[in-house]
Design an enzyme around this catalytic site. Structure first.
Site, PDB file in Angstrom:
ATOM      1  N   ASP A  13      35.886  43.650  40.270  1.00  0.00           N
ATOM      2  CA  ASP A  13      35.660  43.420  41.697  1.00  0.00           C
ATOM      3  C   ASP A  13      34.381  44.163  42.067  1.00  0.00           C
ATOM      4  O   ASP A  13      33.916  45.034  41.325  1.00  0.00           O
ATOM      5  CB  ASP A  13      36.849  43.974  42.506  1.00  0.00           C
ATOM      6  CG  ASP A  13      36.609  43.852  44.000  1.00  0.00           C
ATOM      7  OD1 ASP A  13      36.238  42.756  44.464  1.00  0.00           O
ATOM      8  OD2 ASP A  13      36.763  44.864  44.727  1.00  0.00           O
ATOM      9  N   SER A  14      33.842  43.837  43.234  1.00  0.00           N
ATOM     10  CA  SER A  14      32.659  44.551  43.701  1.00  0.00           C
ATOM     11  C   SER A  14      32.978  46.029  43.944  1.00  0.00           C
ATOM     12  O   SER A  14      32.059  46.829  44.064  1.00  0.00           O
ATOM     13  CB  SER A  14      32.162  43.912  44.990  1.00  0.00           C
ATOM     14  OG  SER A  14      33.218  43.851  45.926  1.00  0.00           O
ATOM     15  N   GLY A  46      29.437  40.922  49.352  1.00  0.00           N
ATOM     16  CA  GLY A  46      29.632  39.866  50.357  1.00  0.00           C
ATOM     17  C   GLY A  46      28.454  39.592  51.261  1.00  0.00           C
ATOM     18  O   GLY A  46      28.411  38.563  51.927  1.00  0.00           O
ATOM     19  N   CYS A  76      37.625  39.190  42.901  1.00  0.00           N
ATOM     20  CA  CYS A  76      36.720  39.313  44.041  1.00  0.00           C
ATOM     21  C   CYS A  76      36.410  37.893  44.505  1.00  0.00           C
ATOM     22  O   CYS A  76      35.963  37.065  43.696  1.00  0.00           O
ATOM     23  CB  CYS A  76      35.445  40.025  43.593  1.00  0.00           C
ATOM     24  SG  CYS A  76      34.138  40.082  44.836  1.00  0.00           S
ATOM     25  N   ASN A  77      36.658  37.629  45.767  1.00  0.00           N
ATOM     26  CA  ASN A  77      36.435  36.268  46.277  1.00  0.00           C
ATOM     27  C   ASN A  77      34.964  35.904  46.255  1.00  0.00           C
ATOM     28  O   ASN A  77      34.588  34.778  45.920  1.00  0.00           O
ATOM     29  CB  ASN A  77      36.962  36.168  47.710  1.00  0.00           C
ATOM     30  CG  ASN A  77      38.459  36.329  47.778  1.00  0.00           C
ATOM     31  OD1 ASN A  77      39.186  35.365  47.864  1.00  0.00           O
ATOM     32  ND2 ASN A  77      38.942  37.564  47.728  1.00  0.00           N
ATOM     33  N   THR A  78      34.125  36.868  46.622  1.00  0.00           N
ATOM     34  CA  THR A  78      32.691  36.608  46.690  1.00  0.00           C
ATOM     35  C   THR A  78      32.144  36.291  45.300  1.00  0.00           C
ATOM     36  O   THR A  78      31.394  35.323  45.118  1.00  0.00           O
ATOM     37  CB  THR A  78      31.972  37.844  47.276  1.00  0.00           C
ATOM     38  OG1 THR A  78      32.568  38.164  48.539  1.00  0.00           O
ATOM     39  CG2 THR A  78      30.501  37.595  47.459  1.00  0.00           C
ATOM     40  N   GLU A 156      37.874  50.192  54.064  1.00  0.00           N
ATOM     41  CA  GLU A 156      37.539  51.336  53.227  1.00  0.00           C
ATOM     42  C   GLU A 156      37.659  52.659  53.983  1.00  0.00           C
ATOM     43  O   GLU A 156      37.795  53.719  53.374  1.00  0.00           O
ATOM     44  CB  GLU A 156      36.161  51.131  52.598  1.00  0.00           C
ATOM     45  CG  GLU A 156      36.322  50.092  51.510  1.00  0.00           C
ATOM     46  CD  GLU A 156      35.035  49.594  50.919  1.00  0.00           C
ATOM     47  OE1 GLU A 156      34.059  50.348  50.929  1.00  0.00           O
ATOM     48  OE2 GLU A 156      35.028  48.451  50.445  1.00  0.00           O
ATOM     49  N   CYS A 191      39.400  37.208  51.192  1.00  0.00           N
ATOM     50  CA  CYS A 191      38.665  38.416  50.788  1.00  0.00           C
ATOM     51  C   CYS A 191      39.706  39.439  50.365  1.00  0.00           C
ATOM     52  O   CYS A 191      40.764  39.557  51.000  1.00  0.00           O
ATOM     53  CB  CYS A 191      37.834  38.941  51.958  1.00  0.00           C
ATOM     54  SG  CYS A 191      37.031  40.515  51.594  1.00  0.00           S
ATOM     55  N   THR A 192      39.368  40.172  49.311  1.00  0.00           N
ATOM     56  CA  THR A 192      40.328  41.133  48.762  1.00  0.00           C
ATOM     57  C   THR A 192      40.791  42.175  49.775  1.00  0.00           C
ATOM     58  O   THR A 192      41.889  42.705  49.675  1.00  0.00           O
ATOM     59  CB  THR A 192      39.665  41.892  47.599  1.00  0.00           C
ATOM     60  OG1 THR A 192      38.372  42.347  48.042  1.00  0.00           O
ATOM     61  CG2 THR A 192      39.512  41.015  46.389  1.00  0.00           C
ATOM     62  N   HIS A 193      39.929  42.516  50.737  1.00  0.00           N
ATOM     63  CA  HIS A 193      40.269  43.587  51.674  1.00  0.00           C
ATOM     64  C   HIS A 193      41.194  43.138  52.801  1.00  0.00           C
ATOM     65  O   HIS A 193      41.807  43.950  53.465  1.00  0.00           O
ATOM     66  CB  HIS A 193      38.999  44.130  52.343  1.00  0.00           C
ATOM     67  CG  HIS A 193      38.105  44.919  51.435  1.00  0.00           C
ATOM     68  ND1 HIS A 193      37.618  44.418  50.258  1.00  0.00           N
ATOM     69  CD2 HIS A 193      37.601  46.172  51.558  1.00  0.00           C
ATOM     70  CE1 HIS A 193      36.839  45.338  49.688  1.00  0.00           C
ATOM     71  NE2 HIS A 193      36.816  46.407  50.456  1.00  0.00           N
TER      72      HIS A 193
HETATM   73  N1  DGL Z   1      35.613  42.021  47.059  1.00  0.00           N
HETATM   74  C1  DGL Z   1      34.898  41.270  48.057  1.00  0.00           C
HETATM   75  C2  DGL Z   1      35.555  39.918  48.273  1.00  0.00           C
HETATM   76  O1  DGL Z   1      36.706  39.707  47.937  1.00  0.00           O
HETATM   77  C3  DGL Z   1      34.816  42.009  49.375  1.00  0.00           C
HETATM   78  C4  DGL Z   1      33.912  43.210  49.357  1.00  0.00           C
HETATM   79  C5  DGL Z   1      32.450  42.893  49.141  1.00  0.00           C
HETATM   80  O2  DGL Z   1      31.798  42.318  50.042  1.00  0.00           O
HETATM   81  O3  DGL Z   1      31.963  43.203  48.077  1.00  0.00           O
HETATM   82  O4  DGL Z   1      34.928  39.019  48.765  1.00  0.00           O
END
Ligand code: DGL
Length: 274
Positions: A13-14, A46, A76-78, A156, A191-193
């Protein structure tokens, strides 16, 4: 590349948000060993451009491949939206799974009126992978995308409920969930968050809207793919999780509390360079 059922599943993930996917995998496949790479040095993805996200994703994947994995989960969705086809091609025959297809499947299954709102990062909404995956399953779907950039920083900080989170959610969703026949019935957390904001979002959209995320359906898709390839670990013992981060172990460990709901041991986290 030889793949073996005893090798770990690699996730990247990012940064820390992908821990929601790790959590779902641990629940569904407790016997599997997991290795998670959080690219905390380059977070967030993102707000970056597609080429940059692909480059970062290639480096993260290479690191996991070098350590020996039997499958890659892009948690990570992005990164999934931007880099999945490139990673599949570059790292074949390694199985590569993302979170977008399982998330789209969950949203289509949940929606009755096929009016679906996607909340995600700027890059995910702009890339259009979720919109495409939903329309492929359901061509008549009305899909509305909203980039909710601030949620990433709020998560975060641990500010995921109360008036600040609700105010931000209300602002992002303004004008979408009115009364009448146009009202969407499903909100996809792309998005993961964002699963951390479920209560705040529920407060804004009301009790009738279905809120879905991709973590649980991704874990299910991973299990099916491993079974299909005869790669499921059948050891019968509890698997382990190891963590690699590219910056700031202390911040990563702190955030694990919010995202994983548990502490992780310092010995299980290592700093790496990509
Ligand atoms: N992990 C990213 C996502 O799921 C969110 C955080 C980012 O922007 O890196 O899109």
């Amino acid at each position: 590349m030889s793949l073996d059922a005893h090798m770990p599943i690699g996730l990247f993930d990012s940064g820390i948000g992908g821990l929601t996917v790790l959590h779902a995998l641990r629940r569904r496949l407790p016997q599997e060993n997991l290795i998670y790479l959080g690219d905390t040095a380059r977070l967030p993805y993102g707000t970056k451009g597609k080429e940059t996200i692909i480059r970062y994703s290639q480096r993260a994947t290479q690191k996991l491949v070098d350590s020996g994995i039997k499958m890659l989960v892009i948690a990570c969705n992005t990164a999934t939206s931007a880099a999945l086809p490139t990673l599949r091609e570059q790292f074949a025959p390694l199985p590569v799974m993302g979170v977008v297809e399982p998330g789209a499947a969950a949203a289509v299954a949940a929606s009755r009126n096929k009016r679906i709102v996607i909340t995600a990062t700027e890059a995910t909404i702009a890339g259009g992978a979720y919109q495409e995956a939903i329309r492929r399953r359901c061509p008549e779907a009305v899909v509305i995308g909203r980039a909710c950039t601030l949620f990433v920083s709020l998560a975060e900080e641990g500010w995921t409920d109360g008036p600040i989170a609700e105010g931000v959610a209300a602002r992002y969703l303004e004008g979408i969930f009115g009364d009448g026949p146009e009202r969407p019935d499903t909100l996809l957390l792309g998005c993961t968050h964002f699963p951390l904001f479920t209560d705040a979002l529920r407060h804004v959209v009301g009790p009738d809207v279905r809120i879905v995320d991709s973590a649980a359906t991704t874990a299910q898709a991973v299990e099916e793919e491993l079974r299909r390839r005869n790669l499921l670990c059948e050891s019968g013992t509890q698997g382990t999780s190891r963590f690699l981060v590219t910056d700031n172990i202390a911040r990563f460990m702190r955030a694990c509390g919010y995202f994983l709901g548990e502490e992780i041991r310092q010995d299980d986290v290592a700093l790496v360079d990509l």
